[in-house]
Write a protein that holds these residues in place. Structure first.
Motif, short mmCIF file in Angstrom:
data_model
loop_
_atom_site.label_atom_id
_atom_site.label_comp_id
_atom_site.label_asym_id
_atom_site.label_seq_id
_atom_site.Cartn_x
_atom_site.Cartn_y
_atom_site.Cartn_z
N TYR A 41 0.84 -1.35 -0.04
CA TYR A 41 -0.10 0.06 -0.20
C TYR A 41 0.90 1.17 -0.08
CZ TYR A 41 -4.39 -2.63 0.51
OH TYR A 41 -5.29 -3.22 0.28
N THR A 42 1.85 1.18 0.51
CA THR A 42 2.73 2.25 0.85
C THR A 42 3.61 2.73 -0.42
OG1 THR A 42 3.28 1.90 3.11
CG2 THR A 42 4.66 3.46 2.20
N GLU A 43 3.87 1.49 -1.19
CA GLU A 43 4.60 1.76 -2.62
C GLU A 43 3.74 2.08 -3.58
OE1 GLU A 43 7.98 1.51 -2.59
OE2 GLU A 43 7.76 2.27 -4.78
N LEU A 44 2.38 1.85 -3.48
CA LEU A 44 1.30 2.27 -4.47
C LEU A 44 0.99 3.40 -4.34
CD1 LEU A 44 -1.30 -1.01 -4.53
CD2 LEU A 44 0.17 -0.23 -6.19
N THR A 45 0.99 4.22 -3.34
CA THR A 45 0.86 5.63 -3.01
C THR A 45 2.16 6.69 -3.81
OG1 THR A 45 -0.20 5.11 -0.75
CG2 THR A 45 0.34 7.29 -1.28
N LYS A 46 3.24 6.00 -3.30
CA LYS A 46 4.44 6.52 -3.94
C LYS A 46 4.44 6.29 -5.57
CE LYS A 46 7.79 5.45 -0.31
NZ LYS A 46 8.76 4.65 0.02
N LEU A 47 4.02 5.27 -5.84
CA LEU A 47 4.15 5.28 -7.40
C LEU A 47 3.11 5.98 -8.12
CD1 LEU A 47 4.47 1.31 -7.84
CD2 LEU A 47 6.01 2.95 -8.93
N ALA A 48 1.90 6.02 -7.35
CA ALA A 48 0.72 7.07 -7.88
C ALA A 48 1.31 8.50 -8.04
CB ALA A 48 -0.54 6.81 -7.28
N GLY A 49 1.92 8.88 -7.00
CA GLY A 49 2.70 9.99 -6.43
C GLY A 49 3.52 10.56 -7.56
N SER A 50 4.14 9.53 -8.08
CA SER A 50 5.17 9.86 -9.24
C SER A 50 4.87 9.58 -10.60
CB SER A 50 6.66 9.05 -9.00
OG SER A 50 6.27 7.84 -8.79
N GLY A 51 3.48 9.29 -10.75
CA GLY A 51 3.00 9.19 -11.93
C GLY A 51 3.10 7.94 -12.89
N LEU A 52 3.75 6.94 -12.07
CA LEU A 52 4.01 5.48 -12.87
C LEU A 52 2.64 4.70 -12.97
CD1 LEU A 52 7.52 4.76 -11.60
CD2 LEU A 52 6.97 6.21 -13.63
N ILE A 53 1.68 4.97 -11.89
CA ILE A 53 0.64 4.36 -12.10
C ILE A 53 -0.61 5.43 -11.89
CG2 ILE A 53 1.44 2.17 -11.53
CD1 ILE A 53 0.46 2.49 -8.51
N THR A 54 -1.69 5.16 -12.05
CA THR A 54 -2.98 6.05 -11.78
C THR A 54 -3.98 5.24 -11.18
OG1 THR A 54 -3.66 5.83 -14.01
CG2 THR A 54 -2.68 7.83 -13.52
N VAL A 55 -4.81 6.11 -10.36
CA VAL A 55 -6.12 5.38 -10.02
C VAL A 55 -7.15 5.41 -11.25
CG1 VAL A 55 -8.11 5.23 -8.36
CG2 VAL A 55 -5.71 6.12 -7.57
N ALA A 56 -7.31 4.41 -11.72
CA ALA A 56 -8.11 4.18 -12.97
C ALA A 56 -9.58 4.19 -12.77
CB ALA A 56 -7.95 3.04 -13.71
N ALA A 57 -10.03 3.67 -11.48
CA ALA A 57 -11.58 3.77 -11.02
C ALA A 57 -11.51 3.40 -9.46
CB ALA A 57 -12.15 2.37 -11.66
#
Lengths: 170, 170
Positions: A41-57
């Motif tokens: 969960y921590t890493e997902l938040t970071k990845l989303a923060g740096s734009g490598l992933i997005t919340v699609a839904a």
DNA sequence: GTAAACATGTAACAGGTTACATGATTGT
DNA sequence: ACAATCATGTAACCTGTTACATGTTTAC
């Protein structure tokens, strides 16, 4: 920093929530790159923060479905092709072998026999995993099977070595 | 917490300074349990603080010769016989295999061929190590050779697997 | 004299584990 | 109604890495 790449890799195949990824780690990657819930969960938040992933839904119960971005795919490919895999492997199991001399020969053999046992157990677990997974012809299935074959060969090698080693004692 | 036990194990054979231990790690334990200078000195201070080792002598340049205590030997034996080796092995190398599908088949084969190469290289390094060490019949030599045999078998297994895997692509 | 080897110590940071904390939805 | 499952987030702690920092002795 392989956890982020493991997540990117899984998301490259299909979108998923943190919870989904947690399950994927427990099944497919458990033997290769274990990760805890907290870490994911921590890493997902970071990845989303740096734009490598997005919340699609977003779904019920605060579920966030993540998708990899083009940037994320580029980073994944970069990792795979441009960076060298780290070879540092720490093995508690093997470290102990160095110090078997402080035990009695009988105790030392017990330890090596235990290694034989866990190697057999490991191979058996992989065989069961192999049967329980419904393998498709998607990328993860194809390469997952290749990784699984590694595990089987590894356990066979280790079993044979442990048997040989036990015979060397005394 | 295997570093402390690695240090206890080495000190069970003979007394040594932090500097000596650093060298021992670089030669004998490098492939099994690498440790940095900083880590070793810090851990030695802790071990001395808890009475598992003592400063047996002091030499020039602030050299401290450490020796294992009875308590330390007991702890080492306890670790070897009463605690289970941790099986968690993280493999960056294998993790990448799962995601080879995002590359072209050619790139994927390149990666696996590289694994063949590093396995051959690894085996060769171990063979050279084996020749450069003057093996005695002390405990560390006997068991070090057993660990080295593991390394040779491991690299052979991995090379064969990587060759097989490369043939599976496409 | 000076470079290499000997010898130790500490601080900042990164990655991973365990535990705590909370709440919503689904199936029986 | 209740349990199981779904779903996320955070804090404390431990281990390991990189970099900084310092000083002595030996060999040439």
């Amino acid at each position: 920093m392989s956890l982020r790449h493991a997540l990117l890799g899984l998301l490259s195949e299909r979108t998923a929530s943190g919870y989904d990824l947690l399950k994927l780690f427990d099944t497919s990657l458990a033997n290769v790159w274990p990760a805890t819930q907290s870490q994911i969960y921590t890493e997902l938040t970071k990845l989303a923060g740096s734009g490598l992933i997005t919340v699609a839904a977003e779904g019920p119960r605060g579920r966030k479905e993540y998708a990899i971005t083009d940037e994320g795919m580029a980073e994944l490919r970069h990792w795979l092709t441009e960076t060298k895999p780290q070879r540092t492997i720490r093995s508690d199991i093997l470290l102990r072998v160095f110090f078997l001399g402080v035990l009695t020969p009988e105790q030392a053999r017990d330890y090596l026999n235990e290694l034989t046992r866990i190697s057999e157990e490991g191979a058996e677990n992989l065989r069961q995993l192999s049967e329980s997974v419904d393998w498709g012809d998607d990328n993860l299935s194809v390469h997952g099977r290749i990784a699984l074959e590694y595990g089987l060969r590894f356990n066979t090698m280790r079993r044979e070595w442990a048997e040989w080693a036990a015979a060397q004692i005394k």
